[in-house]
Design an enzyme around this catalytic site. Structure first.
Site, PDB file in Angstrom:
ATOM      1  N   ILE A 207      -0.679  -1.727  -6.089  1.00 59.62           N
ATOM      2  CA  ILE A 207      -1.396  -2.553  -6.988  1.00 59.62           C
ATOM      3  C   ILE A 207      -1.560  -1.688  -8.429  1.00 59.62           C
ATOM      4  O   ILE A 207      -1.309  -0.561  -8.484  1.00 59.62           O
ATOM      5  CB  ILE A 207      -2.882  -2.469  -6.460  1.00 59.62           C
ATOM      6  CG1 ILE A 207      -3.425  -1.221  -5.939  1.00 59.62           C
ATOM      7  CG2 ILE A 207      -2.909  -3.689  -5.218  1.00 59.62           C
ATOM      8  CD1 ILE A 207      -5.041  -1.306  -5.445  1.00 59.62           C
TER       9      ILE A 207
ATOM     10  N   GLY B 220      -0.583   4.690  -0.913  1.00 57.05           N
ATOM     11  CA  GLY B 220      -1.595   5.522  -0.367  1.00 57.05           C
ATOM     12  C   GLY B 220      -1.230   6.475   0.684  1.00 57.05           C
ATOM     13  O   GLY B 220       0.020   6.809   0.708  1.00 57.05           O
ATOM     14  N   GLN B 221      -2.307   6.874   1.304  1.00 52.15           N
ATOM     15  CA  GLN B 221      -1.872   8.008   2.460  1.00 52.15           C
ATOM     16  C   GLN B 221      -0.787   7.923   3.499  1.00 52.15           C
ATOM     17  O   GLN B 221       0.117   8.656   3.324  1.00 52.15           O
ATOM     18  CB  GLN B 221      -3.325   8.510   3.118  1.00 52.15           C
ATOM     19  CG  GLN B 221      -3.088   9.866   3.834  1.00 52.15           C
ATOM     20  CD  GLN B 221      -3.682   9.795   5.045  1.00 52.15           C
ATOM     21  OE1 GLN B 221      -4.489   8.834   5.709  1.00 52.15           O
ATOM     22  NE2 GLN B 221      -3.944  11.059   5.699  1.00 52.15           N
TER      23      GLN B 221
ATOM     24  N   LYS C 203     -10.979  -4.068  11.458  1.00 50.93           N
ATOM     25  CA  LYS C 203      -9.867  -3.652  12.322  1.00 50.93           C
ATOM     26  C   LYS C 203      -9.775  -4.646  13.531  1.00 50.93           C
ATOM     27  O   LYS C 203      -8.654  -4.960  14.245  1.00 50.93           O
ATOM     28  CB  LYS C 203     -10.028  -2.231  12.707  1.00 50.93           C
ATOM     29  CG  LYS C 203      -9.597  -1.408  11.381  1.00 50.93           C
ATOM     30  CD  LYS C 203      -8.139  -1.418  11.097  1.00 50.93           C
ATOM     31  CE  LYS C 203      -7.722  -0.642   9.802  1.00 50.93           C
ATOM     32  NZ  LYS C 203      -6.724  -1.236   9.091  1.00 50.93           N
TER      33      LYS C 203
ATOM     34  N   GLY D 257       0.824  -1.175   0.192  1.00 49.52           N
ATOM     35  CA  GLY D 257       0.010  -0.077   0.022  1.00 49.52           C
ATOM     36  C   GLY D 257       0.835   1.096  -0.078  1.00 49.52           C
ATOM     37  O   GLY D 257       0.521   2.301   0.889  1.00 49.52           O
TER      38      GLY D 257
ATOM     39  N   ILE E 161      -5.339  10.860  10.559  1.00 48.58           N
ATOM     40  CA  ILE E 161      -4.130  11.146  10.401  1.00 48.58           C
ATOM     41  C   ILE E 161      -4.071  12.381   9.312  1.00 48.58           C
ATOM     42  O   ILE E 161      -4.907  12.249   8.252  1.00 48.58           O
ATOM     43  CB  ILE E 161      -3.308  10.058   9.675  1.00 48.58           C
ATOM     44  CG1 ILE E 161      -3.228   8.751  10.536  1.00 48.58           C
ATOM     45  CG2 ILE E 161      -1.736  10.519   9.300  1.00 48.58           C
ATOM     46  CD1 ILE E 161      -2.380   7.629   9.835  1.00 48.58           C
TER      47      ILE E 161
ATOM     48  N   TYR F 198     -15.530  -1.577   8.729  1.00 47.37           N
ATOM     49  CA  TYR F 198     -14.101  -1.102   9.000  1.00 47.37           C
ATOM     50  C   TYR F 198     -13.721  -1.476  10.252  1.00 47.37           C
ATOM     51  O   TYR F 198     -12.554  -2.205  10.370  1.00 47.37           O
ATOM     52  CB  TYR F 198     -14.017   0.450   8.811  1.00 47.37           C
ATOM     53  CG  TYR F 198     -12.776   1.127   9.025  1.00 47.37           C
ATOM     54  CD1 TYR F 198     -11.433   0.880   8.052  1.00 47.37           C
ATOM     55  CD2 TYR F 198     -12.488   1.837  10.006  1.00 47.37           C
ATOM     56  CE1 TYR F 198     -10.578   1.382   8.115  1.00 47.37           C
ATOM     57  CE2 TYR F 198     -11.035   2.645  10.019  1.00 47.37           C
ATOM     58  CZ  TYR F 198     -10.163   2.268   9.165  1.00 47.37           C
ATOM     59  OH  TYR F 198      -8.914   3.019   9.386  1.00 47.37           O
TER      60      TYR F 198
END
Ligand code: AKB
Length: 318
Positions: free
Chosen positions: A35, A11-12, A147, A8, A173, A143
């Site tokens: 990806i 990503g952010q 988690k 990832g 974040i 989500y």
């Protein structure tokens, strides 16, 4: 010497974590896993190796782990809280089936593994003020459900197979580099973009809604510090509460307005985002992270605001 794979990496969190790890361990030792459709570009592409590493394809990850003799994996693949509500099966496939693949790779190839959890792992029945490290976790979003499963599966692999799994529960974040996509806390990033662009901000979260937040440099530091921590000091593993600052929309607005006096904000509450935000803690107790591996944030709301405004003005040429 560490050889790290970031899954990832575009990503952010991944885009900045990969660069930070390359600064510390050397560019060639940190592989940016991505990806198709989210290929690395610019500095991320040029500063070290990159490889396709889709969590839903265990074989592809094994190939990368073998090729680069990887000993540490940061698994950041996930759909964020709001977008996951539209795609619950996909959220599970990436967050849980994907994690299972990565845990198996870590077990077979003796890798340490970081897979973040979130404030989203808590729910309405969790104590919301100074949320304890060990408490009720009955989230009502997919989500959150994924988690909590991440935390439990990661602990299971540690207890059963000795896989060195570690994690934090990230707050929202905030960063000026790669925008988040589809989270409940995204408003606290978007508000800075509006302020710098000279636009009125339309806030999707109701006045008075407190949530934990963290500035990206602290978030990166926490992830790396935990992975480098002495394992004999860790009582907990998956996952540590991580706190830095907690604020409501009117507080971040006031912090920005002190530097941008003409800045305006109005509320247009998004019911789904508000429902999720209301189920999350107001502020977490992160004393276990502080005592077990020395967590200590550097940025408060004011220091973050000064830095965000300065960096975004440069980025947006304002
Ligand atoms: C989200 O809002 O979904 C994320 C998170 C707090 O995990 N930023």
């Amino acid at each position: 010497m560490k050889n790290v794979l970031v899954i990832g990496a575009t990503g952010q969190i991944g885009s900045e974590l990969t660069m930070e790890l390359r600064k510390r361990y050397g560019g060639s030792h940190v592989v940016a896993g991505y990806i198709i459709g989210a290929e690395p570009k610019g500095e991320l592409l040029e500063s070290g190796p990159s490889e396709i590493a889709d969590v839903t394809d265990a074989e592809a990850i094994v190939k990368v782990v073998k090729k680069y003799d990887i000993d540490t994996i940061y698994n950041l693949a996930a759909l964020l809280s709001v977008v996951a509500e539209s795609w619950p099966r996909l959220a599970w496939k990436i967050g849980v089936d994907g994690l299972w693949n990565v845990l198996e790779v870590a077990r077979e190839h003796h890798c340490a593994l970081f897979t973040p959890s979130s404030i989203g792992s808590f729910g309405l029945t969790t104590p919301h003020v100074m949320t304890p490290q060990d408490t009720i976790q009955r989230p009502t979003t997919i989500y959150g459900v994924s988690k909590v499963t991440t935390e439990l599966l990661s602990d299971y692999y540690f207890l059963k197979y000795g896989v060195d799994t570690r994690a934090v529960r990230f707050p929202g974040i905030i960063s000026y580099v790669t925008p988040p996509g589809g989270g409940t806390t995204d408003y606290a990033v978007d508000i800075y973009y509006s302020a710098v662009r000279g636009e009125k901000f339309v806030c999707p979260i109701k006045q008075g809604t407190l949530m934990d937040m963290i500035y990206m440099p602290d978030a990166l530091h926490a992830a790396i510090q935990l992975m480098e921590a002495d394992p004999t000091k860790l009582v907990h593993r998956n996952a540590f509460n991580l706190a830095s600052m907690s604020f409501a929309p009117e507080t971040i607005y006031a912090a920005i307005k002190r530097h941008v006096p003409e800045f305006e904000m109005e509320y247009k509450v998004d019911p789904l985002k508000q429902h999720i935000a209301d189920s999350w803690p107001d502020c977490m107790d992160d004393s276990c992270a502080r005592s077990e591996w020395g967590w200590q944030p550097q940025y408060d709301l004011e220091a973050m605001t000064v830095d965000m405004l300065e960096k975004l003005r440069l980025k947006l040429d304002k």
